[in-house]
Design a protein around this motif. Structure first.
Motif, PDB file in Angstrom:
ATOM      1  N   GLU A 113      15.738   6.006  20.562  1.00  0.00           N
ATOM      2  CA  GLU A 113      16.223   5.175  21.664  1.00  0.00           C
ATOM      3  C   GLU A 113      15.141   4.176  22.060  1.00  0.00           C
ATOM      4  O   GLU A 113      15.402   2.969  22.170  1.00  0.00           O
ATOM      5  N   SER A 117      15.763   0.198  21.298  1.00  0.00           N
ATOM      6  CA  SER A 117      16.022  -0.566  22.526  1.00  0.00           C
ATOM      7  C   SER A 117      14.829  -1.391  22.996  1.00  0.00           C
ATOM      8  O   SER A 117      15.016  -2.408  23.676  1.00  0.00           O
ATOM      9  N   THR A 118      13.631  -0.969  22.634  1.00  0.00           N
ATOM     10  CA  THR A 118      12.436  -1.651  23.145  1.00  0.00           C
ATOM     11  C   THR A 118      11.519  -2.148  22.027  1.00  0.00           C
ATOM     12  O   THR A 118      11.265  -3.353  21.907  1.00  0.00           O
ATOM     13  N   ARG A 134      19.885 -10.562  27.092  1.00  0.00           N
ATOM     14  CA  ARG A 134      21.071  -9.754  26.818  1.00  0.00           C
ATOM     15  C   ARG A 134      22.262 -10.589  26.330  1.00  0.00           C
ATOM     16  O   ARG A 134      23.117 -10.094  25.596  1.00  0.00           O
ATOM     17  N   ILE A 152      22.750   3.546  23.428  1.00  0.00           N
ATOM     18  CA  ILE A 152      21.676   2.605  23.753  1.00  0.00           C
ATOM     19  C   ILE A 152      22.180   1.493  24.662  1.00  0.00           C
ATOM     20  O   ILE A 152      21.523   1.128  25.652  1.00  0.00           O
ATOM     21  N   ALA A 153      23.350   0.951  24.358  1.00  0.00           N
ATOM     22  CA  ALA A 153      23.875  -0.153  25.180  1.00  0.00           C
ATOM     23  C   ALA A 153      24.217   0.295  26.596  1.00  0.00           C
ATOM     24  O   ALA A 153      23.941  -0.416  27.563  1.00  0.00           O
ATOM     25  N   HIS A 156      20.960   0.654  28.408  1.00  0.00           N
ATOM     26  CA  HIS A 156      20.075  -0.519  28.421  1.00  0.00           C
ATOM     27  C   HIS A 156      20.907  -1.804  28.511  1.00  0.00           C
ATOM     28  O   HIS A 156      20.801  -2.688  27.674  1.00  0.00           O
ATOM     29  N   THR A 159      19.270  -5.118  28.322  1.00  0.00           N
ATOM     30  CA  THR A 159      18.810  -5.580  27.016  1.00  0.00           C
ATOM     31  C   THR A 159      19.967  -6.065  26.143  1.00  0.00           C
ATOM     32  O   THR A 159      19.848  -7.085  25.464  1.00  0.00           O
TER      33      THR A 159
END
Length: 275
Positions: A113, A117-118, A134, A152-153, A156, A159
């Motif tokens: 994750e 995501s990062t 985003r 993830i979405a 986040h 993002t």
């Protein structure tokens, strides 16, 4: 060789060179995860019109259980044409054989994750000409990757602005003894609360209406069909807009190769402000 044949040959060669020049570029990027203290590969597909002077949206495309970062480009090489048609970058990260795209609370070697995501997003924005917010990012995937994309979405939304799933394992509780999930979350019978926190169906409360552009689909003959139906019904009950499609088919690359063409159109419309 006469003049006409020479000219014809030169025109053919020029056309061949031009066709190669106007094709998507496929790179293998070596990224780094500080969270897992290792390097991780990702396929990056740049559209034919890619130039550093222009900013491009990015579609993150996740593989399924037992797969790797190269699955999509090997199984469905036509994704390069989708990048060309819709003028977006496609990034296919590695989620390990059974990484499930969340941060494992019991095994710190699986922090996917955080990675996707990062760490990966930061890498892509640094090394490619992207729309770094985003509105320029979407994420989708197949099977394990479908769960991962939604997971993830949903968590986040600052993002990613759009999310999809193809034949997603949207209710991991159905598979408490399968697919290596208990190695990452512990046994369901011993830690049901941990499983709830990592199950997409339990995270719908995180979504506000119209906050996330959502599309997902599943084959009617797919073992994941019931979980996808539950997701659809929950979203309807909460009045959260989404596109949901059921087609003939099962859990196969033939199905996913077809599905990604429709989802790419959905994401293109989102990137263009039509969703």
């Amino acid at each position: 060789m006469n003049v006409k044949k020479t000219i014809a040959l030169l025109l053919f060669c020029a056309a061949l060179i031009g066709s190669k020049a106007n094709a998507a570029t496929v790179d293998t990027a070596l990224t780094h995860s500080a969270a897992m203290n290792r390097d991780i590969k990702a396929v990056v597909v740049k559209p034919a019109d890619y130039t550093a002077s222009k900013k491009y949206p990015v579609l993150y495309l996740l593989h399924g259980f037992s797969g790797n970062y190269s699955d999509w480009i090997k199984k469905i090489p036509a994704i390069t044409k989708l990048a060309d048609t819709y003028h977006f970058i496609i990034v296919c990260p590695d989620g390990a054989f059974a990484g499930w795209y969340f941060d494992s609370p019991v095994n710190k070697d699986f922090m996917y994750e955080t990675y996707v995501s990062t760490e990966l997003v930061n890498y892509v924005d640094k090394h490619y000409s992207t729309i770094a917010n985003r509105k320029g990012r979407a994420i989708t995937g197949l099977s394990m990757g479908g769960h991962g994309a939604f997971f993830i979405a949903f968590k986040h939304q600052d993002t990613f602005g759009a999310a999809g799933s193809m034949s997603g394992v949207l209710d991991i509780r159905q598979f408490a003894d399968s697919y290596g999930i208990e190695q990452l979350l512990g046994k369901y019978s011993e830690s049901p609360e941990v499983w709830e926190k990592h199950c997409v169906l339990s995270l719908i409360y995180l979504i506000k209406p119209n906050a996330l552009a959502i599309t997902f689909d599943c084959g009617y003959d797919d073992v994941m069909y019931s979980g996808n139906q539950k997701m659809h019904e929950e979203l309807l009950m909460r009045r959260i807009p989404h596109d949901y499609t059921v087609r003939p088919g099962g859990h196969s690359w033939e199905y996913w190769g077809n599905s990604i063409t429709y989802q790419s159109l959905f994401f293109s419309r989102y990137f263009n402000g039509e969703k």
